[in-house]
Each structure stands twice: as C-alpha cells, then as structure tokens.
Write a protein that holds these residues in place. Sequence first.
Motif, PDB file in Angstrom:
ATOM      1  N   HIS A   1       1.152  -1.175  -0.237  1.00  0.00           N
ATOM      2  CA  HIS A   1      -0.155  -0.402   0.064  1.00  0.00           C
ATOM      3  C   HIS A   1       0.607   1.194   0.651  1.00  0.00           C
ATOM      4  O   HIS A   1       0.242   2.268   0.081  1.00  0.00           O
ATOM      5  CB  HIS A   1      -0.969  -0.546   0.975  1.00  0.00           C
ATOM      6  N   MET A   2       1.686   1.324   0.506  1.00  0.00           N
ATOM      7  CA  MET A   2       2.969   2.237   0.638  1.00  0.00           C
ATOM      8  C   MET A   2       3.132   2.702  -0.415  1.00  0.00           C
ATOM      9  O   MET A   2       3.653   3.464  -0.886  1.00  0.00           O
ATOM     10  CB  MET A   2       3.860   2.138   2.002  1.00  0.00           C
ATOM     11  N   HIS A   3       3.792   1.496  -1.189  1.00  0.00           N
ATOM     12  CA  HIS A   3       4.307   1.545  -2.483  1.00  0.00           C
ATOM     13  C   HIS A   3       3.545   0.868  -3.742  1.00  0.00           C
ATOM     14  O   HIS A   3       3.503   0.544  -4.416  1.00  0.00           O
ATOM     15  CB  HIS A   3       5.678   1.049  -2.644  1.00  0.00           C
ATOM     16  N   SER A   4       3.011   2.520  -4.386  1.00  0.00           N
ATOM     17  CA  SER A   4       2.135   2.393  -5.506  1.00  0.00           C
ATOM     18  C   SER A   4       2.972   1.857  -6.750  1.00  0.00           C
ATOM     19  O   SER A   4       1.472   1.220  -7.363  1.00  0.00           O
ATOM     20  CB  SER A   4       1.183   3.483  -6.124  1.00  0.00           C
ATOM     21  N   PHE A   5       3.724   1.926  -6.840  1.00  0.00           N
ATOM     22  CA  PHE A   5       4.393   1.629  -8.154  1.00  0.00           C
ATOM     23  C   PHE A   5       4.595   0.527  -7.969  1.00  0.00           C
ATOM     24  O   PHE A   5       4.890  -0.358  -9.131  1.00  0.00           O
ATOM     25  CB  PHE A   5       5.691   2.061  -7.911  1.00  0.00           C
ATOM     26  N   ILE A   6       4.744  -0.623  -6.751  1.00  0.00           N
ATOM     27  CA  ILE A   6       4.846  -2.285  -6.584  1.00  0.00           C
ATOM     28  C   ILE A   6       3.556  -2.679  -7.144  1.00  0.00           C
ATOM     29  O   ILE A   6       3.807  -3.297  -8.028  1.00  0.00           O
ATOM     30  CB  ILE A   6       5.231  -2.362  -4.958  1.00  0.00           C
ATOM     31  N   GLY A   7       2.503  -1.918  -6.527  1.00  0.00           N
ATOM     32  CA  GLY A   7       1.007  -3.368  -6.157  1.00  0.00           C
ATOM     33  C   GLY A   7       1.034  -4.156  -5.782  1.00  0.00           C
ATOM     34  O   GLY A   7       1.732  -4.548  -5.173  1.00  0.00           O
ATOM     35  N   GLN A   8       0.678  -5.585  -6.673  1.00  0.00           N
ATOM     36  CA  GLN A   8       0.239  -6.566  -6.022  1.00  0.00           C
ATOM     37  C   GLN A   8       1.789  -7.540  -6.697  1.00  0.00           C
ATOM     38  O   GLN A   8       1.760  -7.576  -7.978  1.00  0.00           O
ATOM     39  CB  GLN A   8      -0.875  -7.419  -6.392  1.00  0.00           C
ATOM     40  N   ILE A   9       1.918  -8.097  -5.430  1.00  0.00           N
ATOM     41  CA  ILE A   9       3.429  -9.446  -5.979  1.00  0.00           C
ATOM     42  C   ILE A   9       2.670 -10.121  -5.698  1.00  0.00           C
ATOM     43  O   ILE A   9       2.519 -10.485  -4.862  1.00  0.00           O
ATOM     44  CB  ILE A   9       4.951  -8.588  -5.418  1.00  0.00           C
ATOM     45  N   PRO A  10       2.527 -11.317  -6.698  1.00  0.00           N
ATOM     46  CA  PRO A  10       2.728 -12.172  -7.127  1.00  0.00           C
ATOM     47  C   PRO A  10       3.474 -13.368  -5.660  1.00  0.00           C
ATOM     48  O   PRO A  10       4.359 -12.914  -5.674  1.00  0.00           O
ATOM     49  CB  PRO A  10       1.815 -12.798  -8.211  1.00  0.00           C
ATOM     50  N   LYS A  11       2.458 -14.296  -5.204  1.00  0.00           N
ATOM     51  CA  LYS A  11       3.011 -15.629  -4.602  1.00  0.00           C
ATOM     52  C   LYS A  11       3.340 -16.455  -4.793  1.00  0.00           C
ATOM     53  O   LYS A  11       2.287 -16.440  -4.630  1.00  0.00           O
ATOM     54  CB  LYS A  11       3.896 -15.012  -3.387  1.00  0.00           C
ATOM     55  N   ASP A  12       4.162 -17.792  -4.678  1.00  0.00           N
ATOM     56  CA  ASP A  12       3.354 -18.806  -5.428  1.00  0.00           C
ATOM     57  C   ASP A  12       4.467 -20.094  -4.690  1.00  0.00           C
ATOM     58  O   ASP A  12       5.611 -19.467  -4.127  1.00  0.00           O
ATOM     59  CB  ASP A  12       3.044 -19.383  -6.240  1.00  0.00           C
ATOM     60  N   GLY A  13       4.251 -20.977  -4.207  1.00  0.00           N
ATOM     61  CA  GLY A  13       4.821 -22.177  -2.892  1.00  0.00           C
ATOM     62  C   GLY A  13       4.328 -23.813  -2.857  1.00  0.00           C
ATOM     63  O   GLY A  13       3.254 -23.450  -3.288  1.00  0.00           O
ATOM     64  N   ASP A  14       5.014 -23.827  -2.560  1.00  0.00           N
ATOM     65  CA  ASP A  14       4.548 -26.113  -2.080  1.00  0.00           C
ATOM     66  C   ASP A  14       4.766 -25.872  -0.563  1.00  0.00           C
ATOM     67  O   ASP A  14       6.095 -25.510  -0.266  1.00  0.00           O
ATOM     68  CB  ASP A  14       5.017 -26.771  -2.914  1.00  0.00           C
ATOM     69  N   GLY A  15       3.945 -26.731   0.452  1.00  0.00           N
ATOM     70  CA  GLY A  15       4.744 -26.527   1.545  1.00  0.00           C
ATOM     71  C   GLY A  15       4.375 -28.069   2.368  1.00  0.00           C
ATOM     72  O   GLY A  15       4.129 -29.040   1.553  1.00  0.00           O
ATOM     73  N   HIS A  16       4.469 -28.139   4.088  1.00  0.00           N
ATOM     74  CA  HIS A  16       3.792 -29.115   4.075  1.00  0.00           C
ATOM     75  C   HIS A  16       3.444 -28.771   5.857  1.00  0.00           C
ATOM     76  O   HIS A  16       3.360 -28.092   5.910  1.00  0.00           O
ATOM     77  CB  HIS A  16       5.202 -30.820   4.703  1.00  0.00           C
ATOM     78  N   GLY A  17       3.102 -29.836   6.370  1.00  0.00           N
ATOM     79  CA  GLY A  17       2.657 -29.417   7.512  1.00  0.00           C
ATOM     80  C   GLY A  17       2.077 -30.601   8.440  1.00  0.00           C
ATOM     81  O   GLY A  17       1.947 -31.556   7.684  1.00  0.00           O
ATOM     82  N   VAL A  18       1.202 -30.657   9.741  1.00  0.00           N
ATOM     83  CA  VAL A  18       0.885 -32.098  10.304  1.00  0.00           C
ATOM     84  C   VAL A  18       0.214 -31.223  11.283  1.00  0.00           C
ATOM     85  O   VAL A  18      -0.058 -30.164  11.587  1.00  0.00           O
ATOM     86  CB  VAL A  18       1.969 -32.408  11.228  1.00  0.00           C
ATOM     87  N   GLN A  19      -1.080 -31.876  12.099  1.00  0.00           N
ATOM     88  CA  GLN A  19      -1.990 -31.370  12.981  1.00  0.00           C
ATOM     89  C   GLN A  19      -2.172 -32.811  13.672  1.00  0.00           C
ATOM     90  O   GLN A  19      -2.271 -33.667  13.471  1.00  0.00           O
ATOM     91  CB  GLN A  19      -3.379 -31.032  11.807  1.00  0.00           C
ATOM     92  N   ILE A  20      -1.784 -32.397  14.925  1.00  0.00           N
ATOM     93  CA  ILE A  20      -2.253 -33.223  15.931  1.00  0.00           C
ATOM     94  C   ILE A  20      -2.948 -32.661  16.583  1.00  0.00           C
ATOM     95  O   ILE A  20      -3.401 -31.775  17.672  1.00  0.00           O
ATOM     96  CB  ILE A  20      -0.934 -33.122  16.826  1.00  0.00           C
ATOM     97  N   GLU A  21      -4.344 -33.984  17.562  1.00  0.00           N
ATOM     98  CA  GLU A  21      -4.956 -33.645  18.154  1.00  0.00           C
ATOM     99  C   GLU A  21      -5.466 -34.203  19.315  1.00  0.00           C
ATOM    100  O   GLU A  21      -5.055 -35.471  18.710  1.00  0.00           O
ATOM    101  CB  GLU A  21      -6.416 -33.405  17.619  1.00  0.00           C
ATOM    102  N   ALA A  22      -5.774 -34.931  20.635  1.00  0.00           N
ATOM    103  CA  ALA A  22      -5.342 -35.628  21.656  1.00  0.00           C
ATOM    104  C   ALA A  22      -7.068 -35.067  22.733  1.00  0.00           C
ATOM    105  O   ALA A  22      -7.242 -33.902  22.728  1.00  0.00           O
ATOM    106  CB  ALA A  22      -4.277 -35.645  22.516  1.00  0.00           C
ATOM    107  N   VAL A  23      -7.986 -35.416  23.105  1.00  0.00           N
ATOM    108  CA  VAL A  23      -9.274 -35.813  23.628  1.00  0.00           C
ATOM    109  C   VAL A  23      -8.949 -36.899  24.570  1.00  0.00           C
ATOM    110  O   VAL A  23      -9.210 -37.659  23.988  1.00  0.00           O
ATOM    111  CB  VAL A  23     -10.319 -35.454  23.084  1.00  0.00           C
ATOM    112  N   LEU A  24      -9.148 -36.597  25.883  1.00  0.00           N
ATOM    113  CA  LEU A  24      -9.753 -36.888  27.667  1.00  0.00           C
ATOM    114  C   LEU A  24     -11.372 -36.746  27.554  1.00  0.00           C
ATOM    115  O   LEU A  24     -11.844 -36.114  28.197  1.00  0.00           O
ATOM    116  CB  LEU A  24      -9.097 -36.724  28.424  1.00  0.00           C
ATOM    117  N   LYS A  25     -11.748 -37.810  27.170  1.00  0.00           N
ATOM    118  CA  LYS A  25     -13.444 -38.024  27.232  1.00  0.00           C
ATOM    119  C   LYS A  25     -14.147 -38.480  28.830  1.00  0.00           C
ATOM    120  O   LYS A  25     -12.970 -39.657  28.936  1.00  0.00           O
ATOM    121  CB  LYS A  25     -13.588 -38.378  26.299  1.00  0.00           C
ATOM    122  N   TYR A  26     -14.990 -38.503  29.636  1.00  0.00           N
ATOM    123  CA  TYR A  26     -15.416 -38.908  30.532  1.00  0.00           C
ATOM    124  C   TYR A  26     -16.509 -39.070  30.242  1.00  0.00           C
ATOM    125  O   TYR A  26     -18.090 -38.422  30.039  1.00  0.00           O
ATOM    126  CB  TYR A  26     -15.344 -37.885  31.740  1.00  0.00           C
TER     127      TYR A  26
END
Length: 105
Positions: free
Chosen positions: A27-52
């Motif tokens: 926003h502060m540099h109008s001459f730049i505008g929107q710069i496209p970005k792309d990439g690939d990645g990985h991750g993890v989701q972990i969940e634990a539940v204690l039920k009564y």
Amino acid sequence: MQLTGHLSLSAEVALLFTRLDGKDQHHMHSFIGQIPKDGDGHGVQIEAVLKYEVADLFNIGVGSRYWGVAANGTAHFEKVGFSPQVEKWEVERYGVFVQASIKFN
C-alpha cells in the motif's frame, strides 16, 4: 484407548500437503502494487481428547489441537524490475477446547 471404566483418551495425527498461491499488496509503494507469490509446503495437525463418560449416552471431554504448516516459495518481483525472491512462510496455531456429546438411540 480406554483408561478406566469411564475415562478414555483418543489422539489423531494428520499430515498436510499445501499449495500457496497469493498476492502481496504494498500500500505504501503504489509503483509495486500486488506481487504474486507461490510455493509448496507441508505440515501437521495433532489432536488429543480426554473424555469422561458421565452416563451411557452422555460424554464430556477436554482436548488440545496443534497445527504447524510451512511453505517454501517465490515472490515474483519481475514486473517491477527485480529478481524473484525466495521466501519461507511458517504458521503455528494451537488451542484447548471443551466438548460434550449425546448419543441418540
């Protein structure tokens, strides 16, 4: 996993494969505008539940969840006369939750 007659513990793990497709707005540099970005990645989701088990048809529980995702990619500055820039994006989120469930026969 049943710990006692009324107490149980469960856990889940999910592997994530991600694709990043975004735009960086300068926003502060109008001459730049929107710069496209792309990439690939990985991750993890972990969940634990204690039920009564309060009754045969009613459970309460407390749990925790964690997400971690990382992506390697490129910011494409070619349209403003610069070389592409290699970048790494990372995000981590975690939290605690309380749940209740009712079974209907």
